[in-house]
Design a protein around this motif. Structure first.
Motif, PDB file in Angstrom:
ATOM      1  N   GLN A  13       1.266  -1.236  -0.012  1.00 57.55           N
ATOM      2  CA  GLN A  13       0.117   0.239   0.374  1.00 57.55           C
ATOM      3  C   GLN A  13       1.214   1.536  -0.299  1.00 57.55           C
ATOM      4  O   GLN A  13       1.029   2.199  -0.625  1.00 57.55           O
ATOM      5  N   ASN A  14       1.821   1.509   0.780  1.00 54.59           N
ATOM      6  CA  ASN A  14       3.186   2.715   1.087  1.00 54.59           C
ATOM      7  C   ASN A  14       4.001   2.405   1.006  1.00 54.59           C
ATOM      8  O   ASN A  14       4.768   2.284   2.088  1.00 54.59           O
ATOM      9  N   PRO A  15       4.693   1.859   0.006  1.00 53.80           N
ATOM     10  CA  PRO A  15       6.286   0.973   0.067  1.00 53.80           C
ATOM     11  C   PRO A  15       7.098   2.240   0.437  1.00 53.80           C
ATOM     12  O   PRO A  15       8.210   2.081   0.731  1.00 53.80           O
ATOM     13  N   VAL A  67       9.677  -2.596 -11.306  1.00 55.13           N
ATOM     14  CA  VAL A  67      10.200  -3.436  -9.506  1.00 55.13           C
ATOM     15  C   VAL A  67      10.393  -4.690 -11.003  1.00 55.13           C
ATOM     16  O   VAL A  67       8.923  -4.986 -11.751  1.00 55.13           O
ATOM     17  N   GLN A  68      11.304  -5.076 -11.294  1.00 56.11           N
ATOM     18  CA  GLN A  68      11.843  -6.318 -12.298  1.00 56.11           C
ATOM     19  C   GLN A  68      12.896  -7.427 -11.438  1.00 56.11           C
ATOM     20  O   GLN A  68      13.513  -7.007 -10.287  1.00 56.11           O
ATOM     21  N   TYR A  69      11.512  -8.438 -11.158  1.00 53.73           N
ATOM     22  CA  TYR A  69      12.211  -9.903 -10.425  1.00 53.73           C
ATOM     23  C   TYR A  69      11.383 -10.523 -11.022  1.00 53.73           C
ATOM     24  O   TYR A  69      10.420 -10.626 -10.925  1.00 53.73           O
ATOM     25  N   ASP A  70      12.303 -12.513 -11.547  1.00 57.99           N
ATOM     26  CA  ASP A  70      11.534 -12.918 -11.550  1.00 57.99           C
ATOM     27  C   ASP A  70      13.063 -14.098 -11.677  1.00 57.99           C
ATOM     28  O   ASP A  70      13.584 -13.992 -11.948  1.00 57.99           O
ATOM     29  N   LYS A 107       4.707  -2.648 -11.030  1.00 55.40           N
ATOM     30  CA  LYS A 107       4.608  -2.033  -9.869  1.00 55.40           C
ATOM     31  C   LYS A 107       3.747  -2.395  -8.581  1.00 55.40           C
ATOM     32  O   LYS A 107       3.325  -2.985  -8.320  1.00 55.40           O
ATOM     33  N   VAL A 108       4.398  -1.758  -7.747  1.00 54.53           N
ATOM     34  CA  VAL A 108       3.652  -2.049  -6.640  1.00 54.53           C
ATOM     35  C   VAL A 108       2.655  -1.135  -6.320  1.00 54.53           C
ATOM     36  O   VAL A 108       2.629  -0.353  -6.133  1.00 54.53           O
ATOM     37  N   GLU A 109       1.597  -2.257  -5.963  1.00 46.95           N
ATOM     38  CA  GLU A 109      -0.252  -1.678  -5.468  1.00 46.95           C
ATOM     39  C   GLU A 109      -0.675  -2.887  -4.101  1.00 46.95           C
ATOM     40  O   GLU A 109      -0.211  -4.565  -4.839  1.00 46.95           O
TER      41      GLU A 109
END
Length: 275
Positions: free
Chosen positions: A188-190, A213-216, A235-237
Motif C-alpha cells: 500500500q505504501n512502499p 520493479v523487476q524480478y523473476d 508496479k507495487v500496489e
C-alpha cells in the motif's frame, strides 16, 4: 572491506521477493529470493556434530570459521557491495548463530495474515492446474484444498515451519534484532515502509522506483511446477480480491497473526493493527 550482512526471513508469500527486488535497485545492496546458504549452514552443522566420529578434532573456532566461510565463498561475487541481504525462512530459527557470526546483523521478517498466505498458494496451484506441484509429497496431500492447506501448515512444511520459526524469534531474547514488515503495508505504501526500513538499518535513504520493479526466477519456479512463484509485478500496489478458500478454512487461519497482539517482545514492527 567486507560487506555488512543482514537477513530476510519470515513467512512465505509475504513480500520477501518483492522486498528483495526493491532493495536490488540500490546499487549498494545485494538481495534476491531464498538462497542455498541457510541449507548449507545446516548441512555443515550436522557434519560437525557428534554424529560424525571425527567431530572431536573440530574446535569451536574451526566450526565458526567453516560456517563463516560458507558466507564468504557464496557472496564472493558480490564482494563490492556494501550490504548483502541473505533470504531464507530458517534464519528466524538461527538467531543465536547469527548473533555469534554477525553481531550487528538484523533480520527482516516479512509477515502476512496466514489465511491470505494460504489463499495465495492455492491460487498458484490452481493457476498451474496441468502440473503436479512439488510442494506436496503425494496425491493424498494434493487431493483437495483441505488436504493441501493441512499439509502446508504442518510443522516441518512450507507455512508451518516458517510460522513456528517466526514465533520462536519474536519471543526470543534476540527479538530486538527483528523488523517485522507487513505485506499489505509494503504494497500500500512502499515509500513510507522503506523509509522506516532504512532508519532501522541506519542506512542512507535511496529513491526507489515503485513503478518499475523487476524480478523473476522462472527456472527455479518451473522445477517446482509453480510458474510465477517468484515473479514480481512491475508496479507495487495492493490488489484487493475475494478469497478462494472455503469460509471455514479462511476462518481457521485468519486469527494466527500473533504479532498484532501486545506482548513483551522487543521486535520492531511495521504492521497493521487488527480491525
Amino acid at each position: 572491506m567486507s560487506p555488512k550482512i543482514h537477513f530476510i526471513s519470515g513467512l512465505p508469500r509475504s513480500g520477501s521477493t518483492l522486498l528483495a527486488a526493491l532493495l536490488r535497485q540500490n546499487p549498494r545492496f545485494h538481495a534476491s529470493m531464498s538462497t542455498p546458504v541457510g541449507s548449507l549452514v545446516n548441512r555443515m552443522l550436522e557434519a560437525m556434530s557428534e554424529d560424525n566420529e571425527y567431530s572431536v578434532f573440530i574446535s569451536p573456532e574451526q566450526k565458526r570459521a567453516m560456517i563463516s566461510g560458507i558466507f564468504s565463498a557464496y557472496y564472493q561475487p558480490q564482494a563490492e557491495k556494501a550490504v548483502i541481504f541473505d533470504t531464507n525462512r530458517l534464519w528466524c530459527s538461527k538467531l543465536s548463530l547469527i548473533k555469534e557470526l554477525f553481531p550487528g546483523a538484523k533480520v527482516i521478517c516479512c509477515v502476512r495474515n496466514v489465511a491470505w498466505i494460504m489463499d495465495s498458494i492455492e491460487r498458484l496451484v490452481r493457476k498451474n492446474s496441468f502440473d503436479v506441484s512439488q510442494l506436496f509429497n503425494n496425491p493424498t496431500e494434493r487431493a483437495t484444498v483441505y488436504t493441501r492447506t493441512e499439509a502446508l501448515s504442518q510443522g516441518g512444511r512450507l507455512v508451518g515451519f516458517a510460522y513456528n520459526a517466526l514465533k520462536e524469534a519474536f519471543y526470543s531474547e534476540e527479538s530486538e534484532r527483528l523488523l517485522l514488515v507487513d505485506y499489505d503495508l509494503l504494497a500500500q505504501n512502499p515509500e513510507k515502509v522503506l523509509s522506516l526500513f532504512y532508519q532501522f538499518l541506519e542506512e542512507e535513504p535511496f529513491q526507489h522506483d515503485f513503478e518499475n520493479v523487476q524480478y523473476d526466477e522462472p527456472e527455479f519456479d518451473n522445477r517446482l511446477n509453480l510458474k510465477g512463484l517468484h515473479k514480481v509485478r512491475s508496479k507495487v500496489e495492493l490488489q484487493q480480491r475475494q478469497t478462494i478458500l472455503p469460509p471455514d478454512l479462511f476462518i481457521q487461519f485468519n486469527g494466527l497473526s500473533f504479532w498484532t497482539t501486545p506482548s513483551n517482545s522487543l521486535a520492531n514492527l511495521i504492521v497493521a493493527q487488527p480491525k
